[in-house]
Design an enzyme around this catalytic site. Structure first.
Site, PDB file in Angstrom:
ATOM      1  N   HIS A 108       0.712  -1.221  -0.198  1.00  0.00           N
ATOM      2  CA  HIS A 108      -0.141  -0.039   0.058  1.00  0.00           C
ATOM      3  C   HIS A 108       0.959   1.263   0.078  1.00  0.00           C
ATOM      4  CE1 HIS A 108       0.716  -1.195   4.306  1.00  0.00           C
ATOM      5  NE2 HIS A 108       0.540  -0.131   4.448  1.00  0.00           N
ATOM      6  N   HIS A 110       1.041   5.273   0.916  1.00  0.00           N
ATOM      7  CA  HIS A 110       0.639   6.240   1.689  1.00  0.00           C
ATOM      8  C   HIS A 110       0.722   7.586   1.098  1.00  0.00           C
ATOM      9  CE1 HIS A 110       0.799   3.997   5.915  1.00  0.00           C
ATOM     10  NE2 HIS A 110       1.540   3.151   4.971  1.00  0.00           N
TER      11      HIS A 110
HETATM   12  P1  5GP Z   1       1.892   0.284   7.301  1.00  0.00           P
HETATM   13  O1  5GP Z   1       2.617   0.340   8.842  1.00  0.00           O
HETATM   14  O2  5GP Z   1       1.820  -1.344   6.972  1.00  0.00           O
HETATM   15  O3  5GP Z   1       2.579   0.969   6.015  1.00  0.00           O
HETATM   16  O4  5GP Z   1       0.600   0.979   7.326  1.00  0.00           O
HETATM   17  C1  5GP Z   1      -0.732   0.554   7.569  1.00  0.00           C
HETATM   18  C2  5GP Z   1      -1.638   1.743   7.745  1.00  0.00           C
HETATM   19  O5  5GP Z   1      -2.788   1.073   7.637  1.00  0.00           O
HETATM   20  C3  5GP Z   1      -1.393   2.317   8.894  1.00  0.00           C
HETATM   21  O6  5GP Z   1      -1.593   3.576   8.650  1.00  0.00           O
HETATM   22  C4  5GP Z   1      -3.137   2.073   9.758  1.00  0.00           C
HETATM   23  O7  5GP Z   1      -3.493   3.286  10.446  1.00  0.00           O
HETATM   24  C5  5GP Z   1      -3.875   1.573   8.577  1.00  0.00           C
HETATM   25  N1  5GP Z   1      -4.964   0.659   8.848  1.00  0.00           N
HETATM   26  C6  5GP Z   1      -4.734  -0.337   9.668  1.00  0.00           C
HETATM   27  N2  5GP Z   1      -5.842  -0.958   9.600  1.00  0.00           N
HETATM   28  C7  5GP Z   1      -6.895  -0.347   8.894  1.00  0.00           C
HETATM   29  C8  5GP Z   1      -8.175  -0.457   8.791  1.00  0.00           C
HETATM   30  O8  5GP Z   1      -8.923  -1.610   9.007  1.00  0.00           O
HETATM   31  N3  5GP Z   1      -8.980   0.342   7.945  1.00  0.00           N
HETATM   32  C9  5GP Z   1      -8.246   1.401   7.335  1.00  0.00           C
HETATM   33  N4  5GP Z   1      -8.642   2.222   6.478  1.00  0.00           N
HETATM   34  N5  5GP Z   1      -6.809   1.547   7.791  1.00  0.00           N
HETATM   35  C10 5GP Z   1      -6.202   0.566   8.196  1.00  0.00           C
END
Ligand code: 5GP
Ligand code: ZN
Length: 149
Positions: A108, A110
């Site tokens: 994903h 950001h």
């Molecule tokens: P990572 O640390 O994997 O790059 O970011 C994961 C992101 O996913 C985090 O910013 C977190 O807030 C978001 N996130 C985690 N679970 C959910 C969810 O169930 N729904 C949404 N919309 N965002 C999520």
């Protein structure tokens, strides 16, 4: 918005469950291969996540055409996200792999809107001291990367 078609999914993946419609999200964009929605725990107003609908864990796992689709969506969405929250800039980034801080193992991007007074820092601030790399090692690294693509 249209109900997503079937995509390769992982049962215990939060983002696959969002794609399937089993977990609600504030979806802001959808096409055949890509979904974008607001982050549930935003770092800033408008923080948006852009994902392939199919489950791929990291950038290395992402087929080239889907990677192109994700980048095209990032390209289209970034100015739209900035405009929606009146942000003059944004940090657009991937935590690519567990050691890089990726918590959800479904690739994903950001889009985090940035403001002049937000107290945030550039992505360089993630790292500590810069390694002092000899010229020969830099040459070897450049050659190794070139040989791998
Ligand atoms: P990572 O640390 O994997 O790059 O970011 C994961 C992101 O996913 C985090 O910013 C977190 O807030 C978001 N996130 C985690 N679970 C959910 C969810 O169930 N729904 C949404 N919309 N965002 C999520
Ligand atoms: Zn997934």
């Amino acid at each position: 918005m249209a109900k997503p078609l079937d995509y390769p999914a992982m049962d215990d993946c939060i983002f696959c469950q969002i794609v399937a419609g089993d977990i609600p999200s504030r979806t802001v964009y959808e096409d055949d291969t890509v979904l974008a929605f607001l982050d549930a725990n935003p770092l800033a107003r408008g923080h948006t996540l852009v994902i392939p609908k199919a489950h791929h864990e990291t950038m290395a796992d992402l087929p080239e055409d889907v990677g192109g689709d994700v980048f095209a969506a990032l390209h289209e969405l970034t100015p739209a996200v900035e405009a929606a929250v009146d942000a003059p800039a944004s940090t657009v980034a991937f935590n690519n792999g567990e050691e890089a801080g990726q918590e959800v193992p479904h690739v994903h991007g950001h889009i985090v809107p940035r403001f002049s007074d937000d107290g945030g820092r550039p992505i360089h601030a993630i790292f500590g001291d810069r390694p002092d790399l000899p010229e020969a090692e830099l040459d070897d690294i450049a050659a190794a990367i070139g040989d791998s693509v």
